[in-house]
Each structure stands twice: as structure tokens, then as C-alpha cells.
Write a protein that holds these residues in place. Structure first.
Motif, short mmCIF file in Angstrom:
data_model
loop_
_atom_site.label_atom_id
_atom_site.label_comp_id
_atom_site.label_asym_id
_atom_site.label_seq_id
_atom_site.Cartn_x
_atom_site.Cartn_y
_atom_site.Cartn_z
N UNK A 222 29.83 27.60 40.79
CA UNK A 222 29.99 28.59 39.73
C UNK A 222 29.55 29.94 40.29
N UNK A 223 30.45 30.90 40.27
CA UNK A 223 30.11 32.26 40.73
C UNK A 223 29.93 33.15 39.50
N UNK A 224 28.78 33.81 39.45
CA UNK A 224 28.49 34.75 38.36
C UNK A 224 28.54 36.16 38.93
N UNK A 225 29.22 37.04 38.22
CA UNK A 225 29.28 38.45 38.63
C UNK A 225 29.21 39.32 37.39
N UNK A 240 40.79 28.45 48.04
CA UNK A 240 42.16 28.81 47.68
C UNK A 240 42.20 30.13 46.91
N UNK A 241 41.33 30.27 45.91
CA UNK A 241 41.33 31.49 45.11
C UNK A 241 40.88 32.69 45.93
N UNK A 242 39.89 32.47 46.82
CA UNK A 242 39.38 33.57 47.63
C UNK A 242 40.26 33.91 48.81
N UNK A 243 41.27 33.07 49.09
CA UNK A 243 42.22 33.38 50.15
C UNK A 243 41.71 33.19 51.56
N UNK A 244 40.72 32.27 51.73
CA UNK A 244 40.19 32.05 53.08
C UNK A 244 39.55 30.68 53.17
N UNK A 245 39.69 30.05 54.35
CA UNK A 245 39.00 28.78 54.59
C UNK A 245 37.51 29.01 54.81
N UNK A 246 37.14 30.22 55.19
CA UNK A 246 35.73 30.57 55.39
C UNK A 246 35.10 30.88 54.04
N UNK A 247 34.02 30.17 53.69
CA UNK A 247 33.43 30.32 52.36
C UNK A 247 32.89 31.72 52.11
N UNK A 254 36.68 36.52 45.90
CA UNK A 254 36.57 36.31 44.45
C UNK A 254 35.83 37.46 43.79
N UNK A 255 34.75 37.92 44.41
CA UNK A 255 33.98 39.04 43.85
C UNK A 255 34.85 40.30 43.79
N UNK A 256 35.64 40.55 44.84
CA UNK A 256 36.49 41.73 44.85
C UNK A 256 37.58 41.64 43.79
#
Length: 259
Positions: A222-225, A240-247, A254-256
Motif C-alpha cells: 500500500x503506497x500512501x501519498x 506494472x503500474x509504475x512501469x518498471x521491473x525495478x521497485x 506511482x508517486x509521480x
């Protein structure tokens, strides 16, 4: 299963001058700071959920709401169908909560601290001794069990704090940045201990800034911003949502997007 829906918490702001008003946080309005505005997630038995977010996003406030240390202005927290907000005393019996400060009594030994919290939860002497022995083995605490808490290293204090958090065998475990400030060996022991809760079928929620811990342990994230849930799902869904295999890159993505 613990389910959180629509959590919100605000705090009254002190009066500010005109300059301060121009640079204020977007969550400041109407004389209030809305630390948590709309947070929701779930964590099933045997799952580990990582709570992520930038500094000041509302993670610690959210965890304090879950522990009943704070009362929310809105939202619900249920565990196995039981409303934890309606009965805070019952909630505290079921939850093991580690706050940002260890909360240990300096004049008591490590073992005395753990035994004290066990007695607060109504544990009987034979059960408490067995549980303490078990935790001392799991967390490798035997070497400093009789040492006063104010003489313990950071890693020792954190192990002791973890043990007193779970001594009563809670049905839900909540940890606020449990590995902050620890060396590699102490952090490894605590991460292995967290992983062991999957086999116990106990939902475990922990906040962290270390995404390698998330990759190693977490079933869900869960990411809170800015006080709101920006993402809730599996680690693969985050990638997938963040567009990268690197966490790390996926988290920033996701934050952006949220921004």
C-alpha cells in the motif's frame, strides 16, 4: 483478515502568518492539517503488507490509527468481521504494535521488559516463561536478556521491542519501520522473524523505506501519498503500474502519477 476503508484524521493547525500560508502543505486548509484523508487496504491471514510512501505522507499516522493510539475522524477498521474502532480495548488485545520509539523501561532488563508487557496482557507465569524463551531463541536475545534496557545497543533494543510487541501472540502485527538504524545482521534476524509470521497465518503490516525488504517479504503493498492511498495491490502489480521491473523506479513512477 484486517480491512481498512476510508480512514481520515486531521489536526488543528496553529495560527500562521501570510508567508507561511503561501508555502503550506496542500493538506492544510480551513485551519486543519489533514494528515490522513482517504486510506484503505486489506491484509489477509498469512500475508505481509508493506506500507510505503514519502516522508510525511501519513504512514505513521495511519499505523497509529490502526493501533487505536489515535481515533480517526472517519473510516473503518475491521478484523475478522469485528469493528476494532467500536471496542478499542479488544483491539489492543488482538494487535501487537511497534511504534517508532521502542517504549522500553531503561531500569528493567530486556527480559523484565518483555515479562512486564506479558503480564499487562494477562499472561500466566508458565505461559509467559515459555513464550519468552521462544522469543529469545527466535530473536537471538539470550546474550543480553539480563542486561538493563538503557545499556542495550540500538539493535538489541529493537529486538527487545519486537519481542514485547508480540509476547501475547497477537492476531494482527503492526510494525513502524522496524529495521531503521539496524546493522545488517540485526536487520536480517528481524526480517526472518517477520517472514515467520506467514506460517502462523497472522496478518502483518509494516512500514519501511527499504524496498529490498518489500521485495523479500511482502505479498501486497500500500503506497500512501499526501494522506491518500495511491496504490494497493501485489508487488507485480506495482511494477506494472509504475512501469518498471525495478521497485525503486516503479515506486517513483506511482508517486509521480499521483502528483
Amino acid at each position: 483478515m484486517i480491512e481498512v476503508q476510508g480512514l481520515a484524521k486531521r489536526f488543528r493547525l496553529p495560527s500562521r502568518g501570510a508567508k507561511a500560508a503561501k508555502a503550506r502543505d496542500p493538506r492544510d486548509h480551513d485551519g486543519w492539517f489533514h494528515a490522513v484523508r482517504d486510506v484503505g487496504f486489506s491484509c489477509a491471514p498469512g500475508e505481509v503488507l508493506g506500507l510505503l510512501g514519502p516522508n510525511g505522507a501519513g504512514k505513521t499516522t495511519t499505523l497509529r490509527l490502526l493501533s487505536t493510539a489515535l481515533k480517526p475522524d472517519a473510516g473503518s477498521i475491521t478484523a475478522n468481521g469485528v469493528d476494532l474502532l467500536a471496542d478499542p480495548l479488544l483491539a489492543r488485545q488482538q494487535i501487537g504494535f511497534l511504534s517508532g520509539s521502542t517504549g522500553l523501561y531503561g531500569r528493567l532488563t530486556a527480559r523484565e521488559n518483555i515479562e512486564y508487557f506479558g503480564r499487562l496482557h494477562g499472561m500466566r507465569p508458565p505461559e509467559l516463561k515459555r513464550r519468552c524463551d521462544e522469543l529469545f531463541e527466535l530473536l537471538q536475545m539470550h546474550e543480553f536478556g539480563n542486561k538493563r534496557a538503557d545499556q542495550l545497543s540500538t539493535g538489541m533494543r529493537q529486538k527487545c521491542a519486537i519481542a514485547r510487541t508480540v509476547v501475547h501472540q497477537p492476531r494482527i502485527v503492526i510494525l513502524d519501520e522496524p529495521t531503521t538504524g539496524l546493522d545488517v545482521m540485526a536487520a536480517k534476524i528481524l526480517l526472518d522473524f517477520i517472514a515467520s509470521y506467514k506460517a502462523l497465518r497472522v496478518p502483518l503490516i509494516f512500514s519501511t523505506h527499504h524496498l529490498h525488504e518489500v521485495e523479500k517479504l511482502c505479498d501486497r503493498v500500500c503506497i500512501i501519498n499526501h494522506g491518500k492511498t495511491a496504490f494497493h495491490g501485489t508487488v507485480d502489480q506495482l511494477r506494472q503500474l509504475g512501469g518498471s521491473a525495478d521497485l525503486y523506479d516503479a515506486f517513483v513512477g506511482v508517486i509521480n502519477q499521483e502528483g
